[in-house]
Design a protein around this motif. Structure first.
Motif, PDB file in Angstrom:
ATOM      1  N   ARG A  19       0.836  -1.215   0.000  1.00  0.00           N
ATOM      2  CA  ARG A  19       0.000   0.000   0.000  1.00  0.00           C
ATOM      3  C   ARG A  19       0.869   1.262   0.000  1.00  0.00           C
ATOM      4  N   GLY A  20       2.138   1.106  -0.393  1.00  0.00           N
ATOM      5  CA  GLY A  20       3.047   2.246  -0.455  1.00  0.00           C
ATOM      6  C   GLY A  20       3.578   2.706   0.890  1.00  0.00           C
ATOM      7  N   GLN A  21       3.423   1.884   1.939  1.00  0.00           N
ATOM      8  CA  GLN A  21       3.806   2.311   3.276  1.00  0.00           C
ATOM      9  C   GLN A  21       5.310   2.516   3.457  1.00  0.00           C
ATOM     10  N   LEU A  22       6.144   1.987   2.572  1.00  0.00           N
ATOM     11  CA  LEU A  22       7.581   2.215   2.669  1.00  0.00           C
ATOM     12  C   LEU A  22       8.015   3.483   1.955  1.00  0.00           C
ATOM     13  N   GLY A  23       7.142   4.027   1.124  1.00  0.00           N
ATOM     14  CA  GLY A  23       7.510   5.211   0.358  1.00  0.00           C
ATOM     15  C   GLY A  23       8.411   4.895  -0.817  1.00  0.00           C
ATOM     16  N   LEU A  24       8.410   3.645  -1.238  1.00  0.00           N
ATOM     17  CA  LEU A  24       9.256   3.201  -2.352  1.00  0.00           C
ATOM     18  C   LEU A  24       8.390   2.899  -3.559  1.00  0.00           C
ATOM     19  N   GLU A  25       8.754   3.435  -4.709  1.00  0.00           N
ATOM     20  CA  GLU A  25       8.030   3.127  -5.937  1.00  0.00           C
ATOM     21  C   GLU A  25       8.572   1.835  -6.539  1.00  0.00           C
ATOM     22  N   ASN A  26       7.708   1.096  -7.195  1.00  0.00           N
ATOM     23  CA  ASN A  26       8.085  -0.121  -7.922  1.00  0.00           C
ATOM     24  C   ASN A  26       8.709  -1.197  -7.042  1.00  0.00           C
ATOM     25  N   VAL A  27       8.461  -1.163  -5.738  1.00  0.00           N
ATOM     26  CA  VAL A  27       8.951  -2.204  -4.835  1.00  0.00           C
ATOM     27  C   VAL A  27       7.759  -2.729  -4.059  1.00  0.00           C
ATOM     28  N   HIS A  28       7.461  -4.013  -4.213  1.00  0.00           N
ATOM     29  CA  HIS A  28       6.335  -4.611  -3.504  1.00  0.00           C
ATOM     30  C   HIS A  28       6.720  -4.969  -2.070  1.00  0.00           C
ATOM     31  N   ARG A  29       7.990  -5.351  -1.888  1.00  0.00           N
ATOM     32  CA  ARG A  29       8.456  -5.802  -0.581  1.00  0.00           C
ATOM     33  C   ARG A  29       9.958  -5.594  -0.501  1.00  0.00           C
ATOM     34  N   ALA A  30      10.452  -5.261   0.667  1.00  0.00           N
ATOM     35  CA  ALA A  30      11.891  -5.124   0.891  1.00  0.00           C
ATOM     36  C   ALA A  30      12.257  -5.949   2.121  1.00  0.00           C
ATOM     37  N   ASN A  31      13.119  -6.942   1.934  1.00  0.00           N
ATOM     38  CA  ASN A  31      13.502  -7.827   3.034  1.00  0.00           C
ATOM     39  C   ASN A  31      14.693  -7.304   3.828  1.00  0.00           C
ATOM     40  N   HIS A  32      15.183  -6.151   3.445  1.00  0.00           N
ATOM     41  CA  HIS A  32      16.306  -5.535   4.140  1.00  0.00           C
ATOM     42  C   HIS A  32      16.109  -4.022   4.051  1.00  0.00           C
ATOM     43  N   PRO A  33      16.756  -3.257   4.906  1.00  0.00           N
ATOM     44  CA  PRO A  33      16.565  -1.803   4.882  1.00  0.00           C
ATOM     45  C   PRO A  33      16.970  -1.185   3.548  1.00  0.00           C
ATOM     46  N   ILE A  34      16.113  -0.327   3.024  1.00  0.00           N
ATOM     47  CA  ILE A  34      16.367   0.416   1.795  1.00  0.00           C
ATOM     48  C   ILE A  34      16.216   1.892   2.125  1.00  0.00           C
ATOM     49  N   GLU A  35      17.168   2.689   1.673  1.00  0.00           N
ATOM     50  CA  GLU A  35      17.095   4.122   1.951  1.00  0.00           C
ATOM     51  C   GLU A  35      15.920   4.751   1.200  1.00  0.00           C
ATOM     52  N   VAL A  36      15.176   5.569   1.897  1.00  0.00           N
ATOM     53  CA  VAL A  36      14.008   6.241   1.353  1.00  0.00           C
ATOM     54  C   VAL A  36      14.295   7.741   1.324  1.00  0.00           C
TER      55      VAL A  36
END
Length: 73
Positions: free
Chosen positions: A54-71
């Motif tokens: 639902r876009g809660q990570l603030g990342l476009e084109n990513v459905h899921r991130a299994n490790h920290p990604i800089e936003v």
């Protein structure tokens, strides 16, 4: 934890009965955790991981991130 969407942030989606490995994030000042996602803020950067359905990570084109990604913020 349940970790079905990578919300523990250790690169897996395996359930955890023990404590997960510490995240390799230096200088974390705040952590926020939702049901299926988590975020951590350092002084200058924001990292999120877990479900992004639902876009809660603030990342476009990513459905899921299994490790920290800089936003960007």
């Amino acid at each position: 934890g349940f970790n079905s969407r990578g919300q523990v942030g250790d690169g897996s989606e395996a359930r955890r009965r023990d404590e997960p490995r510490p995240l390799d994030l230096v200088g974390v000042r705040e952590i926020a955790a939702g049901h299926d996602h988590s975020c951590a803020r350092t002084e200058a950067r924001l990292y999120c991981w877990g479900s992004n359905d639902r876009g809660q990570l603030g990342l476009e084109n990513v459905h899921r991130a299994n490790h920290p990604i800089e936003v960007a913020w």
